[in-house]
Design a protein around this motif. Structure first.
Motif, PDB file in Angstrom:
ATOM      1  N   GLY A  71      25.187 -26.205  12.419  1.00 23.31           N
ATOM      2  CA  GLY A  71      25.616 -26.265  13.503  1.00 23.31           C
ATOM      3  C   GLY A  71      25.095 -27.229  14.550  1.00 23.31           C
ATOM      4  N   ALA A  72      25.770 -27.391  15.682  1.00 25.87           N
ATOM      5  CA  ALA A  72      25.140 -28.603  16.689  1.00 25.87           C
ATOM      6  C   ALA A  72      24.337 -27.504  17.703  1.00 25.87           C
ATOM      7  N   ALA A  73      23.074 -27.786  17.583  1.00 26.01           N
ATOM      8  CA  ALA A  73      22.284 -27.049  18.609  1.00 26.01           C
ATOM      9  C   ALA A  73      22.846 -27.467  20.144  1.00 26.01           C
ATOM     10  N   PRO A  74      22.394 -26.454  21.045  1.00 27.09           N
ATOM     11  CA  PRO A  74      21.676 -25.053  20.679  1.00 27.09           C
ATOM     12  C   PRO A  74      22.884 -24.095  20.162  1.00 27.09           C
ATOM     13  N   ILE A  75      22.188 -23.274  19.166  1.00 28.87           N
ATOM     14  CA  ILE A  75      22.761 -22.009  18.857  1.00 28.87           C
ATOM     15  C   ILE A  75      22.436 -20.863  19.479  1.00 28.87           C
ATOM     16  N   LYS A  76      23.511 -20.150  19.343  1.00 32.90           N
ATOM     17  CA  LYS A  76      23.428 -18.671  20.539  1.00 32.90           C
ATOM     18  C   LYS A  76      24.073 -17.796  19.515  1.00 32.90           C
ATOM     19  N   TYR A  77      23.638 -16.352  19.846  1.00 35.93           N
ATOM     20  CA  TYR A  77      23.951 -15.267  18.835  1.00 35.93           C
ATOM     21  C   TYR A  77      24.340 -14.215  19.687  1.00 35.93           C
ATOM     22  N   SER A  78      25.439 -13.377  18.899  1.00 32.83           N
ATOM     23  CA  SER A  78      25.901 -12.190  19.581  1.00 32.83           C
ATOM     24  C   SER A  78      25.971 -11.020  18.683  1.00 32.83           C
ATOM     25  N   ASN A  79      25.772 -10.053  19.189  1.00 37.52           N
ATOM     26  CA  ASN A  79      25.742  -8.822  18.174  1.00 37.52           C
ATOM     27  C   ASN A  79      26.916  -7.554  18.599  1.00 37.52           C
ATOM     28  N   ASP A  80      27.889  -8.251  19.526  1.00 37.25           N
ATOM     29  CA  ASP A  80      29.053  -7.357  20.024  1.00 37.25           C
ATOM     30  C   ASP A  80      30.075  -8.228  20.028  1.00 37.25           C
ATOM     31  N   ASN A  81      30.178  -9.109  18.634  1.00 31.23           N
ATOM     32  CA  ASN A  81      31.465  -9.578  18.519  1.00 31.23           C
ATOM     33  C   ASN A  81      31.704 -10.505  19.489  1.00 31.23           C
ATOM     34  N   GLY A  82      30.677 -11.399  20.153  1.00 24.95           N
ATOM     35  CA  GLY A  82      30.921 -12.277  20.982  1.00 24.95           C
ATOM     36  C   GLY A  82      31.226 -12.115  22.307  1.00 24.95           C
ATOM     37  N   THR A  83      31.080 -10.854  22.679  1.00 25.22           N
ATOM     38  CA  THR A  83      31.217 -10.606  24.073  1.00 25.22           C
ATOM     39  C   THR A  83      30.002 -11.101  24.936  1.00 25.22           C
ATOM     40  N   THR A  84      28.770 -11.194  24.378  1.00 26.63           N
ATOM     41  CA  THR A  84      27.725 -11.519  24.820  1.00 26.63           C
ATOM     42  C   THR A  84      26.911 -12.196  23.963  1.00 26.63           C
ATOM     43  N   PHE A  85      26.172 -13.361  24.430  1.00 25.05           N
ATOM     44  CA  PHE A  85      25.252 -14.108  23.495  1.00 25.05           C
ATOM     45  C   PHE A  85      23.872 -14.155  24.061  1.00 25.05           C
ATOM     46  N   GLN A  86      22.888 -14.381  23.104  1.00 25.88           N
ATOM     47  CA  GLN A  86      21.464 -14.576  23.448  1.00 25.88           C
ATOM     48  C   GLN A  86      20.987 -16.037  22.841  1.00 25.88           C
ATOM     49  N   PRO A  87      20.102 -16.387  23.029  1.00 28.02           N
ATOM     50  CA  PRO A  87      19.761 -17.833  22.436  1.00 28.02           C
ATOM     51  C   PRO A  87      18.851 -17.524  21.283  1.00 28.02           C
ATOM     52  N   GLY A  88      18.170 -16.159  21.168  1.00 26.18           N
ATOM     53  CA  GLY A  88      17.289 -15.981  19.874  1.00 26.18           C
ATOM     54  C   GLY A  88      18.188 -15.370  18.870  1.00 26.18           C
ATOM     55  N   ASN A  89      17.475 -15.045  17.603  1.00 25.26           N
ATOM     56  CA  ASN A  89      18.179 -14.803  16.396  1.00 25.26           C
ATOM     57  C   ASN A  89      17.848 -13.311  16.166  1.00 25.26           C
ATOM     58  N   GLN A  90      17.041 -12.674  17.102  1.00 27.75           N
ATOM     59  CA  GLN A  90      16.626 -11.208  16.849  1.00 27.75           C
ATOM     60  C   GLN A  90      17.177 -10.436  17.691  1.00 27.75           C
ATOM     61  N   PHE A  91      17.642  -9.132  17.232  1.00 26.57           N
ATOM     62  CA  PHE A  91      18.212  -8.046  18.021  1.00 26.57           C
ATOM     63  C   PHE A  91      17.147  -7.103  17.780  1.00 26.57           C
ATOM     64  N   THR A  92      16.729  -6.331  18.876  1.00 26.58           N
ATOM     65  CA  THR A  92      15.799  -5.391  18.506  1.00 26.58           C
ATOM     66  C   THR A  92      16.146  -3.999  19.345  1.00 26.58           C
ATOM     67  N   ASN A  93      15.394  -2.759  19.464  1.00 25.32           N
ATOM     68  CA  ASN A  93      15.667  -1.825  20.013  1.00 25.32           C
ATOM     69  C   ASN A  93      17.161  -1.198  19.891  1.00 25.32           C
ATOM     70  N   LEU A  94      17.554  -1.333  18.626  1.00 24.01           N
ATOM     71  CA  LEU A  94      18.924  -1.108  18.401  1.00 24.01           C
ATOM     72  C   LEU A  94      18.959   0.551  17.503  1.00 24.01           C
ATOM     73  N   PRO A  95      20.107   1.110  18.199  1.00 26.60           N
ATOM     74  CA  PRO A  95      20.243   2.379  17.618  1.00 26.60           C
ATOM     75  C   PRO A  95      20.956   2.246  16.508  1.00 26.60           C
ATOM     76  N   ALA A  96      21.247   3.522  15.762  1.00 21.78           N
ATOM     77  CA  ALA A  96      22.345   3.375  14.347  1.00 21.78           C
ATOM     78  C   ALA A  96      23.242   2.899  14.758  1.00 21.78           C
ATOM     79  N   GLY A  97      24.208   2.107  14.100  1.00 14.05           N
ATOM     80  CA  GLY A  97      25.728   1.739  14.076  1.00 14.05           C
ATOM     81  C   GLY A  97      25.933   0.598  13.551  1.00 14.05           C
ATOM     82  N   THR A  98      27.234  -0.002  13.609  1.00 14.57           N
ATOM     83  CA  THR A  98      27.765  -1.172  13.201  1.00 14.57           C
ATOM     84  C   THR A  98      27.637  -2.315  14.182  1.00 14.57           C
ATOM     85  N   TYR A  99      27.069  -3.196  13.838  1.00 17.48           N
ATOM     86  CA  TYR A  99      26.925  -4.616  14.723  1.00 17.48           C
ATOM     87  C   TYR A  99      27.885  -5.697  14.129  1.00 17.48           C
ATOM     88  N   ASP A 100      28.647  -6.202  15.154  1.00 16.99           N
ATOM     89  CA  ASP A 100      29.524  -7.485  14.731  1.00 16.99           C
ATOM     90  C   ASP A 100      28.517  -8.711  15.218  1.00 16.99           C
TER      91      ASP A 100
END
Length: 373
Positions: A1-30
């Motif tokens: 992909g063409a930089a910069p790459i951004k990442y979302s764990n809520d099916n694209g609702t919100t994005f972040q520049p880093g590829n790590q999601f922390t402090n997550l409770p149990a559940g399913t992440y899109d």
């Protein structure tokens, strides 16, 4: 992909520049990734909860005898191995679930798994006190015998309680020791938990009376006028005295009005201790004698009356009648042959000769002696 790459764990609702999601409770992440041209890719990730350890209970043993012999065993379900255990609210941990050598007190138990998940519980251990000797009831042995006793009085302890009088070498279920001689006894009591208390008891012999001697007076003249006085040392008052081998007793130490014979003297004190001695009283009979006369010569002043058969070299009182007149009593002493000679007598009638011994025995001979010049 063409930089910069951004990442979302809520099916694209919100994005972040880093590829790590922390402090997550149990559940399913899109998960959605998007590059500078708006090109996307996605994946669905499910996180499951890793349950921490759960304390289901404890097995504990209270310490006994005021010692450090209590224990706590912690029972746990779940948690990621390895589990570690603390009894000081997490200050220190150990790998095993058992805590031993514990004194009485409150312990804040914490169990922690490999993920740092914890559970906790508070456990209080109470001391199970041992028995305490509150005193003894002692009876000293008497008469040098094995009739002493010790009764042990206690408080507390876990039944059954056992008792020893030989410093714990042997035990018995009862708190009374009997048939004891004089000596020191190391009393130990022990309860079902092995808790002990001890005390030392000394029994002293209560010595009985001892006859040191008797003062005997033989009966005289065939009468019942003998006596025995018993001298005694020791014994527990009051003392009583017997002269018939213990059949009957009296409070006084003198026996009077006794006839000749053997008397089995027994003295007994308040504890029943006895001493004994045998005393024989012998009758002192009245004197026996014969009377004879030797006529005076023509001068009529040298007649002799002889008293014969007396104890030799002994003192007597002599009385008699001369022509109806009482002569004496006068002191006389028998010679080596047991005779008393009354000389210088004139003609006359001599009779009623009375001899009295030094112990008061009197005998009368009614022989009539007629002296003729």
């Amino acid at each position: 992909g063409a930089a910069p790459i951004k990442y979302s764990n809520d099916n694209g609702t919100t994005f972040q520049p880093g590829n790590q999601f922390t402090n997550l409770p149990a559940g399913t992440y899109d998960i959605v990734v998007e590059d500078a041209n708006g090109c996307q890719d996605n994946i669905s990730v499910t996180l499951s909860n890793s349950t921490g350890p759960s304390i289901t209970g404890t097995t504990y043993v209270d310490p006994t005898c005021g010692g450090n012999n209590g224990s706590i065993e912690v029972n746990v379900n779940g948690g990621a191995a390895p589990l570690t255990y603390s009894n000081d609210n997490g200050t220190t941990f150990q790998p095993g679930n058992q805590f031993t050598n514990l004194p009485a007190g409150t312990y804040d138990i914490v169990v922690e798994d490999a993920n740092g998940c914890q559970d906790n519980i508070s456990v209080t251990l109470s001391n199970v006190a041992g028995p305490g000797i509150t005193g003894t009831t002692d009876v000293d042995p008497t008469c040098g015998g094995n009739n002493g006793s010790i009764e042990v009085n206690i408080n507390g302890g876990t039944a059954p309680i056992t008792y020893s009088n030989d410093n714990g070498s042997t035990f018995q279920p009862g708190n009374q020791f009997t048939n004891l001689s004089a000596g020191t006894y190391d009393i130990v009591i022990e309860d079902a938990n092995g808790c002990q208390d001890n005390v030392s008891v000394t029994l002293s012999n209560a010595a009985g009376p001892g006859i040191t001697g008797t003062i005997d007076v033989d009966p005289t003249c065939g009468n019942n006028n003998g006596s025995i006085e018993v001298n005694v040392n020791g014994g527990a008052a009051p003392l009583t005295y017997s002269n018939d081998n213990g059949s009957t007793f009296q409070p006084g130490n003198q026996f009077t009005n006794l006839s000749p014979g053997t008397y089995d003297i027994v003295v007994e004190d308040a504890n029943g201790c006895q001493d004994n001695i045998s005393v024989t009283l012998v009758n002192t009979p009245p004197p026996t004698f014969t009377v004879s006369g030797q006529n005076p010569s023509c001068q009529d002043n040298d007649g002799v009356i002889t008293i014969s058969g007396l104890d030799p070299n002994s003192n007597f009182d002599l009385a008699y009648e001369e022509n109806g007149n009482l002569i004496g009593p006068n002191p006389k002493m028998s010679d080596a042959s047991g005779e008393i000679n009354v000389s210088g007598l004139s003609s006359g009638t001599y009779e009623n000769f009375e001899i009295t011994t030094s112990n008061g025995c009197t005998e009368i001979d009614n022989t009539i002696i007629n002296l003729i010049a």
